[in-house]
Scaffold this active site. Sequence first.
Site, PDB file in Angstrom:
ATOM      1  N   ARG A  35      -0.654   5.270  -1.610  1.00  0.00           N
ATOM      2  CA  ARG A  35       0.505   4.366  -1.573  1.00  0.00           C
ATOM      3  C   ARG A  35       1.737   5.242  -1.608  1.00  0.00           C
ATOM      4  O   ARG A  35       1.955   5.999  -2.559  1.00  0.00           O
ATOM      5  CB  ARG A  35       0.490   3.406  -2.754  1.00  0.00           C
ATOM      6  CG  ARG A  35       1.820   2.701  -2.947  1.00  0.00           C
ATOM      7  CD  ARG A  35       1.764   1.563  -3.917  1.00  0.00           C
ATOM      8  NE  ARG A  35       1.086   0.423  -3.325  1.00  0.00           N
ATOM      9  CZ  ARG A  35       1.127  -0.815  -3.821  1.00  0.00           C
ATOM     10  NH1 ARG A  35       1.819  -1.069  -4.917  1.00  0.00           N
ATOM     11  NH2 ARG A  35       0.491  -1.797  -3.234  1.00  0.00           N
ATOM     12  N   HIS A  75       1.031  -2.726   5.132  1.00  0.00           N
ATOM     13  CA  HIS A  75       0.186  -2.988   3.961  1.00  0.00           C
ATOM     14  C   HIS A  75      -1.126  -3.606   4.470  1.00  0.00           C
ATOM     15  O   HIS A  75      -1.406  -4.782   4.243  1.00  0.00           O
ATOM     16  CB  HIS A  75       0.920  -3.913   2.991  1.00  0.00           C
ATOM     17  CG  HIS A  75       0.365  -3.904   1.597  1.00  0.00           C
ATOM     18  ND1 HIS A  75      -0.724  -3.127   1.220  1.00  0.00           N
ATOM     19  CD2 HIS A  75       0.735  -4.597   0.475  1.00  0.00           C
ATOM     20  CE1 HIS A  75      -0.975  -3.333  -0.064  1.00  0.00           C
ATOM     21  NE2 HIS A  75      -0.115  -4.214  -0.532  1.00  0.00           N
ATOM     22  N   GLN A 106      -3.674  -5.506   2.075  1.00  0.00           N
ATOM     23  CA  GLN A 106      -3.211  -6.829   1.663  1.00  0.00           C
ATOM     24  C   GLN A 106      -3.517  -7.852   2.755  1.00  0.00           C
ATOM     25  O   GLN A 106      -4.000  -8.951   2.472  1.00  0.00           O
ATOM     26  CB  GLN A 106      -1.703  -6.793   1.372  1.00  0.00           C
ATOM     27  CG  GLN A 106      -1.118  -8.124   0.983  1.00  0.00           C
ATOM     28  CD  GLN A 106      -1.596  -8.609  -0.384  1.00  0.00           C
ATOM     29  OE1 GLN A 106      -1.482  -7.892  -1.361  1.00  0.00           O
ATOM     30  NE2 GLN A 106      -2.130  -9.824  -0.454  1.00  0.00           N
ATOM     31  N   ASP A 127       7.535 -12.855   0.770  1.00  0.00           N
ATOM     32  CA  ASP A 127       7.478 -11.618  -0.018  1.00  0.00           C
ATOM     33  C   ASP A 127       8.892 -11.349  -0.542  1.00  0.00           C
ATOM     34  O   ASP A 127       9.864 -11.962  -0.079  1.00  0.00           O
ATOM     35  CB  ASP A 127       6.986 -10.465   0.882  1.00  0.00           C
ATOM     36  CG  ASP A 127       6.803  -9.152   0.144  1.00  0.00           C
ATOM     37  OD1 ASP A 127       6.709  -9.168  -1.102  1.00  0.00           O
ATOM     38  OD2 ASP A 127       6.764  -8.091   0.813  1.00  0.00           O
ATOM     39  N   CYS A 146       1.951 -11.926  -1.444  1.00  0.00           N
ATOM     40  CA  CYS A 146       1.195 -10.726  -1.822  1.00  0.00           C
ATOM     41  C   CYS A 146       1.334 -10.422  -3.314  1.00  0.00           C
ATOM     42  O   CYS A 146       0.488  -9.751  -3.885  1.00  0.00           O
ATOM     43  CB  CYS A 146       1.645  -9.543  -0.978  1.00  0.00           C
ATOM     44  SG  CYS A 146       3.425  -9.258  -1.047  1.00  0.00           S
ATOM     45  N   ARG A 186      -8.282  -9.126  -2.750  1.00  0.00           N
ATOM     46  CA  ARG A 186      -7.988  -7.701  -2.567  1.00  0.00           C
ATOM     47  C   ARG A 186      -9.226  -6.880  -2.938  1.00  0.00           C
ATOM     48  O   ARG A 186      -9.584  -5.913  -2.266  1.00  0.00           O
ATOM     49  CB  ARG A 186      -6.814  -7.264  -3.472  1.00  0.00           C
ATOM     50  CG  ARG A 186      -5.466  -7.878  -3.128  1.00  0.00           C
ATOM     51  CD  ARG A 186      -4.938  -7.370  -1.808  1.00  0.00           C
ATOM     52  NE  ARG A 186      -4.834  -5.928  -1.759  1.00  0.00           N
ATOM     53  CZ  ARG A 186      -3.827  -5.202  -2.249  1.00  0.00           C
ATOM     54  NH1 ARG A 186      -2.811  -5.808  -2.825  1.00  0.00           N
ATOM     55  NH2 ARG A 186      -3.825  -3.876  -2.132  1.00  0.00           N
TER      56      ARG A 186
HETATM   57  N1  NVA Z   1       7.145  -5.553   0.287  1.00  0.00           N
HETATM   58  C1  NVA Z   1       6.684  -5.260  -1.046  1.00  0.00           C
HETATM   59  C2  NVA Z   1       5.220  -5.509  -1.156  1.00  0.00           C
HETATM   60  C3  NVA Z   1       4.629  -5.271  -2.521  1.00  0.00           C
HETATM   61  C4  NVA Z   1       3.139  -5.498  -2.560  1.00  0.00           C
HETATM   62  C5  NVA Z   1       7.018  -3.821  -1.384  1.00  0.00           C
HETATM   63  O1  NVA Z   1       6.834  -2.949  -0.515  1.00  0.00           O
HETATM   64  O2  NVA Z   1       7.470  -3.553  -2.498  1.00  0.00           O
HETATM   65  N1   CP Z   2       0.247  -6.924  -3.550  1.00  0.00           N
HETATM   66  C1   CP Z   2       0.180  -5.675  -4.054  1.00  0.00           C
HETATM   67  O1   CP Z   2      -0.077  -4.707  -3.334  1.00  0.00           O
HETATM   68  O2   CP Z   2       0.343  -5.591  -5.391  1.00  0.00           O
HETATM   69  P1   CP Z   2       0.582  -4.286  -6.267  1.00  0.00           P
HETATM   70  O3   CP Z   2       1.916  -3.712  -5.872  1.00  0.00           O
HETATM   71  O4   CP Z   2       0.534  -4.748  -7.673  1.00  0.00           O
HETATM   72  O5   CP Z   2      -0.522  -3.291  -5.960  1.00  0.00           O
END
Ligand code: NVA
Ligand code: CP
Length: 310
Positions: A102, A129, A132, A220, A260, A287
């Site tokens: 990540r 992502h 997800q 989101d 998400c 997930r």
């Molecule tokens: N768009 C959000 C998704 C989190 C799962 C982010 O990148 O923070």
């Molecule tokens: N939706 C998602 O990826 O959640 P986290 O940021 O908690 O991993």
Amino acid sequence: MKHLLKLLDLKESEILDILNLADQLKYEKKNGIEHKYLEGKSLGMIFQKSSTRTRVSFETGMYQLGGQALFLSPRDLQIGRGEPIEDTARVLSRYLDGIMIRTFAQQEVEDLAKYGSIPIINGLTDFAHPCQVLADLMTIREYKGEFDNLKLTFVGDGNNMANSLIVGCLKVGMQVAIACPYDYRPDATVINFAEKYGDKFTITPDVMKACKDADVIYTDVWASMGQEGEAEKRKQAFKGYQVNAETMSVAKKDAMVLHCLPAHRGEEITAEVLEAHPEIFDEAENRLHAQKAVMVKLMADKDVLKAKHI
Ligand code: NVA
Ligand code: CP
């Protein structure tokens, strides 16, 4: 399929294979059927951003499959002190059987795959992502039974979630409508991809128009991880880009709502809508099952896959 870097790389049949295996693993888990398809395997998990779902679902998923997961924080890794990704990739490939990462730049994930020799899984970048969206598609199919011509509407920022939803949903045969301000459109490569699908893809600043007759409404956060400094500016830009009773009133009566998570109640979604749609928590659970399927597909030995007819 060697890696999961972004859904643009996957064929429709590869996406469906993962979803079918995810359904099987979920069934096995619920019925106490052991499925240690990754015995003796190790997954490294590099997190340059926070996580609740991704970290816990990968870590427990790996355990349930008979393997182990290592949480690798950039504070401890030499990456944090400037060791290049190409060296990290080659070294970690000598110890591990797969890496979940990540991070911010999609290029970093692509480089890990380029220089390493083990499967790489994108656990979220600024661009995509994919894990997800595999869980999202699994949830949509559980509730709706099929994908053909279902309409998913995404309301809000044209971010990593919007990018991956557009690609994943169009690939499996759904229609996608995006409602976002002009300055916050999804990535140009994704728009170019989507435009090949003709009127199955629409994009508009008009939330109500996009939500009309939707089977699935998705939203989101307005400010993603890494954009905390823009939060105030974004609050202004996204005013009105909210999933609420009004947007739900023009969607199909049995429309699902997905998010998400984490959610910001009162911003992109009202507390009322969120609490009325428990499928959001099935989505979070999925997930686990979807990522276990990805790990089995990418990391299991060929004889295990053959013996289990996977
Ligand atoms: N768009 C959000 C998704 C989190 C799962 C982010 O990148 O923070
Ligand atoms: N939706 C998602 O990826 O959640 P986290 O940021 O908690 O991993």
